[in-house]
Design a protein around this motif. Structure first.
Motif, PDB file in Angstrom:
ATOM      1  N   SER A 133       0.894  -1.292   0.190  1.00 46.11           N
ATOM      2  CA  SER A 133      -0.058  -0.066   0.140  1.00 46.11           C
ATOM      3  C   SER A 133       0.947   1.213   0.098  1.00 46.11           C
ATOM      4  CB  SER A 133      -0.791   0.212   0.988  1.00 46.11           C
ATOM      5  OG  SER A 133      -1.765  -0.987   1.130  1.00 46.11           O
ATOM      6  N   ILE A 134       2.064   1.177   0.773  1.00 47.94           N
ATOM      7  CA  ILE A 134       2.929   2.474   0.753  1.00 47.94           C
ATOM      8  C   ILE A 134       3.653   2.481  -0.636  1.00 47.94           C
ATOM      9  CG2 ILE A 134       5.095   3.091   1.687  1.00 47.94           C
ATOM     10  CD1 ILE A 134       4.073   2.015   4.505  1.00 47.94           C
ATOM     11  N   LYS A 137       1.266   4.472  -2.773  1.00 47.93           N
ATOM     12  CA  LYS A 137       1.180   5.821  -2.501  1.00 47.93           C
ATOM     13  C   LYS A 137       2.344   6.507  -2.872  1.00 47.93           C
ATOM     14  CE  LYS A 137      -1.978   5.128   1.427  1.00 47.93           C
ATOM     15  NZ  LYS A 137      -1.832   4.903   3.329  1.00 47.93           N
ATOM     16  N   THR A 140       1.904   6.984  -6.635  1.00 49.58           N
ATOM     17  CA  THR A 140       0.782   7.985  -7.111  1.00 49.58           C
ATOM     18  C   THR A 140       1.368   9.328  -6.571  1.00 49.58           C
ATOM     19  OG1 THR A 140      -0.533   7.571  -4.912  1.00 49.58           O
ATOM     20  CG2 THR A 140      -1.064   6.694  -7.011  1.00 49.58           C
ATOM     21  N   ASN A 141       2.096   9.407  -5.629  1.00 47.86           N
ATOM     22  CA  ASN A 141       2.681  11.033  -5.241  1.00 47.86           C
ATOM     23  C   ASN A 141       3.596  11.390  -6.217  1.00 47.86           C
ATOM     24  OD1 ASN A 141       0.993  11.133  -2.974  1.00 47.86           O
ATOM     25  ND2 ASN A 141       2.532  10.373  -1.532  1.00 47.86           N
ATOM     26  N   GLY A 147      -3.812  10.451  -4.064  1.00 40.59           N
ATOM     27  CA  GLY A 147      -3.769   9.235  -3.590  1.00 40.59           C
ATOM     28  C   GLY A 147      -4.800   8.976  -2.760  1.00 40.59           C
TER      29      GLY A 147
END
Length: 147
Positions: A133-134, A137, A140-141, A147
């Motif tokens: 999941s990180i 993120k 996407t960042n 995000g």
């Protein structure tokens, strides 16, 4: 009760990432027999051990982690594992993260190593899910996507 593919994937992913985090930056061999005990079967037709369904599932996990940019390897070792495996920059960055939701200052990688040593499969799977999941993120960042 059968384990879902996602749960199996998370548990194996956590194990793989923990092993590579512990040895980072030194590449290491990932052997099927070292990661799962029931991944090889003797095939009488060919006269040697080959990956069974569990082994093929582990290989699919490693291939997915490679294609998704978490690790790299030099070559596949004839039906037994992978040589020269190491985390990529993305994989290392994810495992060095300390999620806000955790009540510890240990990184995800350190927690994966500890969970692997105690054999806490459920915790390993949960930590791997958080790591992935990180990773999403971070991606996407980096792309400037919401995000």
């Amino acid at each position: 009760m059968t384990t879902s593919n996602i749960k199996r994937f998370d548990e194996l992913t956590g194990q793989i990432l923990g092993v590579l985090y512990e040895s980072f930056p030194v590449p290491r061999v990932l052997l099927l027999k070292d990661l799962i005990s029931d991944g090889i079967s003797f095939d009488e037709r060919v006269g040697f051990d080959v990956p069974n369904e569990n082994g093929e599932f582990l290989f699919a996990c490693i291939d997915w982690l490679t294609e998704s940019g978490y690790l790299r390897f030099q070559s596949k070792i004839q039906a037994t594992g992978y040589s020269e495996c190491v985390l990529t920059a993305k994989g290392l960055e994810v495992l060095k993260a300390t999620p806000d939701s955790l009540s510890t200052e240990s990184s995800l990688g350190e927690q994966l190593i500890d969970a692997s040593k105690t054999g806490a499969k459920s915790l390993i799977g949960d930590l791997a899910g958080q790591a992935l999941s990180i990773g999403v993120k971070f991606a996407t960042n980096h792309l400037g996507l919401p995000g």
